[in-house]
Design a protein around this motif. Structure first.
Motif, PDB file in Angstrom:
ATOM      1  N   PHE A   7      48.252   3.528  37.929  1.00 60.03           N
ATOM      2  CA  PHE A   7      48.352   4.423  36.776  1.00 60.03           C
ATOM      3  C   PHE A   7      48.323   6.126  37.314  1.00 60.03           C
ATOM      4  N   ALA A   8      47.427   6.341  38.091  1.00 62.10           N
ATOM      5  CA  ALA A   8      47.359   7.649  38.434  1.00 62.10           C
ATOM      6  C   ALA A   8      48.628   8.131  39.017  1.00 62.10           C
ATOM      7  N   SER A   9      49.273   7.489  39.739  1.00 57.94           N
ATOM      8  CA  SER A   9      50.600   7.914  40.559  1.00 57.94           C
ATOM      9  C   SER A   9      51.663   8.042  39.461  1.00 57.94           C
ATOM     10  N   ILE A  10      51.407   6.893  38.632  1.00 61.24           N
ATOM     11  CA  ILE A  10      52.704   7.108  37.541  1.00 61.24           C
ATOM     12  C   ILE A  10      52.533   8.147  36.875  1.00 61.24           C
ATOM     13  N   PHE A  11      51.232   8.564  36.116  1.00 64.09           N
ATOM     14  CA  PHE A  11      50.931   9.457  35.316  1.00 64.09           C
ATOM     15  C   PHE A  11      51.397  10.991  36.015  1.00 64.09           C
ATOM     16  N   SER A  12      51.063  11.050  37.369  1.00 62.21           N
ATOM     17  CA  SER A  12      51.560  12.251  37.884  1.00 62.21           C
ATOM     18  C   SER A  12      52.841  12.533  38.098  1.00 62.21           C
ATOM     19  N   ILE A  13      53.438  11.338  38.482  1.00 54.53           N
ATOM     20  CA  ILE A  13      54.763  11.496  38.918  1.00 54.53           C
ATOM     21  C   ILE A  13      55.734  11.669  37.560  1.00 54.53           C
ATOM     22  N   VAL A  14      55.670  10.738  36.805  1.00 48.42           N
ATOM     23  CA  VAL A  14      56.441  10.389  35.544  1.00 48.42           C
ATOM     24  C   VAL A  14      55.920  11.793  34.481  1.00 48.42           C
ATOM     25  N   GLY A  15      54.520  12.120  34.460  1.00 51.15           N
ATOM     26  CA  GLY A  15      54.000  13.087  33.593  1.00 51.15           C
ATOM     27  C   GLY A  15      54.902  14.322  33.969  1.00 51.15           C
ATOM     28  N   THR A  16      54.712  14.664  35.271  1.00 52.58           N
ATOM     29  CA  THR A  16      55.254  15.886  35.662  1.00 52.58           C
ATOM     30  C   THR A  16      56.793  15.931  35.586  1.00 52.58           C
ATOM     31  N   ALA A  17      57.234  14.628  35.685  1.00 47.14           N
ATOM     32  CA  ALA A  17      58.864  14.637  35.660  1.00 47.14           C
ATOM     33  C   ALA A  17      59.311  14.948  34.312  1.00 47.14           C
ATOM     34  N   LEU A  51      46.862  17.220  36.044  1.00 54.17           N
ATOM     35  CA  LEU A  51      45.980  16.755  37.110  1.00 54.17           C
ATOM     36  C   LEU A  51      44.729  16.492  36.074  1.00 54.17           C
ATOM     37  N   PHE A  52      44.649  17.086  35.030  1.00 52.37           N
ATOM     38  CA  PHE A  52      43.344  16.849  34.048  1.00 52.37           C
ATOM     39  C   PHE A  52      43.502  15.606  33.415  1.00 52.37           C
ATOM     40  N   LEU A  53      44.695  15.281  33.096  1.00 49.58           N
ATOM     41  CA  LEU A  53      44.918  13.923  32.375  1.00 49.58           C
ATOM     42  C   LEU A  53      44.600  12.811  33.381  1.00 49.58           C
ATOM     43  N   VAL A  54      44.997  13.112  34.669  1.00 50.78           N
ATOM     44  CA  VAL A  54      44.786  12.089  35.636  1.00 50.78           C
ATOM     45  C   VAL A  54      43.439  12.009  35.937  1.00 50.78           C
ATOM     46  N   ALA A  55      42.764  12.933  36.085  1.00 49.18           N
ATOM     47  CA  ALA A  55      41.350  13.083  36.389  1.00 49.18           C
ATOM     48  C   ALA A  55      40.634  12.211  35.111  1.00 49.18           C
ATOM     49  N   PHE A 103      42.602   9.982  43.395  1.00 52.63           N
ATOM     50  CA  PHE A 103      42.796  11.090  42.500  1.00 52.63           C
ATOM     51  C   PHE A 103      43.615  12.306  43.565  1.00 52.63           C
ATOM     52  N   LEU A 104      43.055  12.199  44.751  1.00 48.79           N
ATOM     53  CA  LEU A 104      43.658  13.255  45.677  1.00 48.79           C
ATOM     54  C   LEU A 104      45.154  12.906  45.973  1.00 48.79           C
TER      55      LEU A 104
END
Ligand SMILES: Nc1ncnc2c1ncn2[C@@H]1O[C@H](COP(=O)(O)OP(=O)(O)OP(=O)(O)O)[C@@H](O)[C@H]1O
Ligand SMILES: [Mg+2]
Lengths: 308, 293, 378
Positions: free
Chosen positions: A82-92, A126-130, A192-193
């Motif tokens: 989830f964290a990776s998907i949120f990071s990549i897909v969210g940004t993209a 990042l806030f969302l992921v956190a 997270f990192l």
């Protein structure tokens, strides 16, 4: 005709304008967060709950070590995913969308430097992921806490005769050593990192890609290379083995350009009972800070003069 | 005009070309264009589709960079972010975050302008009132109509109390009553001494509110001036007489006939519009249409 | 179209600058990254190497998952698959999957434990029961002489490999001890591994007791065994039945030795010097019972013995049973035994119960008052 006057009104404009304003960055970050929240991303928590409860059911007839392990594996696995998907897909999803929808016009024609926009977006993601990781951790730790106590009761029940206090305490120690422990927090932090670095990668990609799909695909490829690179090095160049100059060259280039994401994978060890020294956690945090800085900078270089 | 305020907008020899992928030649969107707008003026940029209006505005706002030439806002280069501190911009077909409500949208842009929390609250109500969106204050933008979006865009442009307002086709897609309101608003801004640049196809509107107009075609500024001078037909002279008898008219006609090269084209009631002028200057066709054929 | 156009619209100079930044900082980060990697290796976070054989063991998805940070999860999935194969009695697959789990996560002791268990217990037991139904001699020979020992060896090698990976844990040395004790009947090796296991920080106390038990079975190591057993017997909190039996057996061994190598006079001399050594009294009693069959002298020796507070409680039982040998005292002895049996039944061994039953029938104890109702089974 009117007389032209080219004296700038610097005093007035410059006094108002700050080169870097945390409040503007926060406004963009919070806006990004709100956007994602209102896109109902937190429904994923339902999936997460189903997963970890499912994991419990799946291993019901196994030993407690297996049960506790699978619970942690599934939880950490889902967290990583989830964290990776949120990071990549969210940004993209968000930055190219801003460009495509021309929402960016109204933002960048306010006195907002472009790097503030980029940093704001990154921080928002990042806030969302956190927040998601904190919520998942709470669920995970709660389930783990209840399971370890449940398991203890079950094991005591299964003991023949009246167990002695010593037996109970050693059993408890054994079970709890694989249950809720501080070390798990290090695992969550490492997840997270890694997601933060993934978000920064997607940020760079989205500043030169123009579509969401392209950004996601390229970011995922980099994400994967980042995982595979150190292993590929071990794989192709086992210690002491000499190889062709060309292969070495390629491997070197890959190692230079791509981040080594493998070093964030400490969860596997943590689940099997190892502990990450604090110094290593600081290293990982420092490295993440470094990547965030470099990638933000690169994305700014690419984005600063981008034609919109 | 007051001398102490610098020129609101100064564009000098602006050229902007866009590369065409897989081709050598480039699209020239703006071609050696110069114009300046005085503080307090309302300036209308008119031209057919694809003539370079939006491109000019984007350069002015730093969204794209000039291929050559320069542009300044109140004396500060458009490439500097600080120059945006005194500008409000309404993009054409504005699009905002649709998951935000009207009030949240204004507040968001207010924060970007560096307004304080308390100020933002006041300003939000004030602006929503101004653009008559009080009733839709807490509705998400996803449910806004085109006209409402245009108005929230206007409010957003005004949130930082700009000295210069740039409006790209502010009335496009807005019904007559709506565009009337927008025109009234522009007049209000003018009364407050705010400089306005707008582009439009709706020529009557430009006619009504603009102090000066620039006509842009294929990236070039082909005509510029106050409305009055532009509407004049330069090689013609109109004599408007009152209570002139037919004798007098005949005398005048004779006089004209004696003169070499002077023709009486018509007599009667004089009437021309910006529209005829516009069509004359642009050859009556839009660039996009020509490109297609 | 426009999108395509836009993507071409940033200057290539900036791309070059970006690449340059990435390369320069890439050079800077590499030493830091490889140091971190090394530290992780040292701490045992990099045990799995995705080499050719790892690739062959795993499915494509699992291999990618293992690389992508889901190594532990993939290991758990293979744990499940091993369990399924176990249910299908597909021992080849069980072995294969257990190899995967252990190589993916070698520091998780339970993986090795389960692997050893599946081989040395489950597969072994499966073939043993199969051999019982086999009529084919050749088949029987193959199972008993080849298959069964091979699974024992596989279990043992899993356990030994696991012990290397998990040096801090008690678990795998214990498993090895179990295999030697229960499958190979090798108390010597079993005791060695149990001892190793008992020295781990997290070792439960029963492992040291298992060590003592195995040691007590080692022929020729009675001195050493007695040290361990008597320490446990006197100092430990828990006196298990096994411990009591071992204690009694070992003491009996030393008594026999004393009796065999010393004359009665020598024993008497000894007892004068080492008054507190209750074993010598037992030796004296044994002597009287053996050669002279003098029960009353033996009883006298025992009387002295049980005065010693250090003497284990089973001597009280022995004493009472000795008294019961004299028919005149049988009733009195029965009273003693009855009290003993009701308060501390654990001091009675199976043979003692048979004795007790005999006494009860000699004394015509009515059935409802009998301590031993059925055959001396407990
Ligand atoms: N990003 C771009 N890439 C390539 N060409 C562009 C780009 N932006 C604008 N153009 C071209 O530049 C020319 C001017 O476009 P511009 O949008 O400024 O016209 P406009 O006057 O605003 O037209 P309209 O009235 O339709 O809004 C057009 O031919 C357009 O195709
Ligand atoms: Mg336009």
């Amino acid at each position: 005709m009117t007389v032209e006057n080219n004296e700038p009104i610097y005093n007035e404009l410059n006094s108002k304008f700050k080169l870097f304003s945390p409040s503007r960055v926060m406004a963009i970050a919070m806006n990004t967060f709100t956007q994602l929240v209102r896109m109902k991303v937190f429904y994923f928590l339902l999936i997460f709950s189903v997963l970890i409860i499912g994991a419990n059911v799946l291993f019901l007839n196994f030993t407690f070590e297996q049960e506790l392990k699978i619970l942690q594996d599934v939880s950490f696995g889902a967290m990583t995913l989830f964290a990776s998907i949120f990071s990549i897909v969210g940004t993209a999803l968000l930055i190219p969308k801003d460009i495509e929808d021309r929402t960016l016009y109204s933002i960048l024609t306010k006195p907002v430097p472009r790097f503030e926009y980029l940093i704001g977006k990154l921080l928002g993601i990042l806030f969302l992921v956190a927040v998601s990781l904190v919520l998942m951790s709470i669920l995970f730790f709660a389930v783990l806490f209840f399971r370890q106590h449940g398991i203890l009761a079950e094991e005591i029940n299964q003991m023949r005769g009246q167990p002695t206090a010593e037996q109970i305490s050693s059993l408890k120690e054994n079970i709890f050593a694989q249950g809720l422990r501080l070390e798990l927090i290090n695992g969550v932090v490492a997840v997270f990192l890694k997601a933060a670095v993934a978000a920064a990668i997607a940020l760079v990609v989205s500043t030169f890609a123009s579509s969401t799909l392209f950004t996601i695909i390229v970011s995922l490829v980099i994400y994967f290379i980042g995982h595979a690179q150190s292993m590929a090095l071990d794989y192709y160049f086992p210690e002491g083995d000499m190889h062709g100059a060309f292969q070495r060259f390629i491997a070197g280039i890959v190692a230079i350009i791509f981040p080594n994401l493998q070093i964030f994978n400490v969860v596997d060890g943590i689940v099997s009972g190892q502990s990450v020294p604090m110094s290593l956690m600081f290293r990982l945090t420092g490295l993440t800070g470094f990547y965030l800085f470099i990638y933000s900078f690169v994305s700014w270089v690419l984005f600063a003069k981008k034609e919109l | 005009m007051s001398k102490d305020l610098p020129t609101a907008v100064q564009i000098k020899n602006l050229t902007k070309t866009f590369p065409v992928p897989f081709k050598k030649e480039k699209v020239v969107a703006v071609d050696n264009l110069s114009l300046s707008v005085m503080p307090g003026e309302v300036y209308g940029l008119i031209g057919p589709n694809g003539s370079g209006k939006s491109t000019t505005m984007k350069v002015l706002l730093g969204l794209i960079s000039a291929t050559s030439g320069s542009s300044t806002v109140f004396g500060m280069s458009s490439t500097e972010t600080a120059s945006r501190g005194s500008v409000g911009f309404l993009p054409e077909n504005p699009y905002f975050y649709k998951y935000l409500t009207g009030a949240e949208t204004i507040a968001f842009y207010g924060k970007l302008c560096g307004l304080k929390r308390k100020v933002i609250k006041e300003r939000t109500s004030e602006l929503l009132n101004l653009v008559e969106l009080e009733g839709a204050r807490d509705r998400r933008l996803a449910g806004y109509s085109k006209g409402m979006l245009q108005r929230i865009g206007l409010a957003q442009a005004l949130v930082g109390r700009p000295k210069l307002v740039v409006l790209d086709e502010p009335t496009a897609g807005v019904d007559p009553a709506g565009s009337r309101k927008i025109r009234d608003l522009i007049m209000q801004l003018k009364d407050q001494g705010i400089t306005v640049i707008l582009s439009s196809h709706l020529l009557e509107q430009v006619q009504e509110v603009c102090d000066r107009v620039g006509i842009i075609f294929e990236g070039k500024l082909v005509r510029e001036g106050s409305l009055k001078t532009l509407i004049e037909i330069e090689d013609q002279t109109e004599i408007v007489l009152e209570n002139a008898g037919s004798d007098l008219l005949k005398k005048i006609t004779d006089l004209i006939n004696q003169e070499n090269g002077v023709n009486l084209i018509r007599s009667g009631r004089p009437r021309t519009t910006l529209e005829t002028l516009f069509l004359k200057e642009t050859g009556g066709e839009s660039k996009d249409v020509r490109n297609e054929s | 179209m426009i999108i395509l156009v836009k993507s071409k619209l940033f200057s290539y100079g900036r791309v070059l600058v970006s690449l340059a930044i990435l390369v320069v900082f890439g050079f800077l980060k590499i030493p830091f990254e490889s140091q971190t990697e090394q530290k992780l290796k040292d701490k045992g976070f990099r045990d799995w190497v995705p080499n050719m054989s790892a690739r062959e063991q795993l499915t494509q998805a699992s291999f990618i998952g293992a690389i992508g940070g889901f190594r532990s999860l993939v290991a758990s999935i293979y744990d499940l698959r091993a369990h399924e194969a176990f249910r299908d009695k597909d021992w080849g697959s069980v072995e294969r999957f257990r190899k995967v789990t252990t190589s993916l996560q070698p520091r998780f002791a339970k993986h090795w434990d389960l692997a050893a268990w599946d081989m040395a217990w489950n597969a072994y037991a499966y073939y043993r029961s199969k051999s019982e139904f086999s009529d084919d001699d050749l088949e029987l020979w193959r199972i008993e002489k080849m298959i069964m020992p091979s699974y024992l060896e596989k279990g043992l090698s899993f356990a030994k490999e696991g012990a290397k990976w998990t040096p801090e844990s008690y678990r795998l040395p214990m498993v090895i001890g179990d295999i030697y004790a229960q499958k190979y009947n090798n108390p010597k090796l079993a005791s060695e591994w149990y001892f190793k296991s008992s020295q781990a920080k997290d070792a439960p106390s029963y492992i040291y007791r298992a060590y003592a038990t195995q040691l007590a079975k080692c022929v020729g190591m009675e001195e050493e065994a007695y040290k361990v057993v008597s320490n446990l017997y006197n100092g430990g909190k828990v006196r298990t039945l096994t411990l009591r039996r071992d204690m009694e057996r070992l003491e009996a061994y030393f008594v026999n030795k004393l009796v065999q190598s010393n004359s009665i006079n020598e024993l008497k001399e000894m007892v004068k010097k080492e008054n507190s050594n209750y074993i010598i009294y037992d030796a004296i009693a044994t002597h009287y019972l053996g050669e002279e069959n003098n029960i009353s002298l033996a009883v006298n020796a025992y009387r002295e013995l049980v005065k010693n507070p250090k003497a284990p409680d089973f001597y009280r039982r022995k004493f009472a049973l000795l008294i019961a040998r004299d028919p005149a005292n049988e009733e009195r002895a029965y009273g003693l035994l009855k009290n003993m049996y009701l308060s501390t039944p654990q001091i009675f061994r199976r043979v003692d119960l048979i004795e007790l039953k005999k006494i009860e029938s000699n004394l015509n104890i009515p059935l409802n008052e009998k301590l031993i109702k059925s055959d001396a089974s407990r």
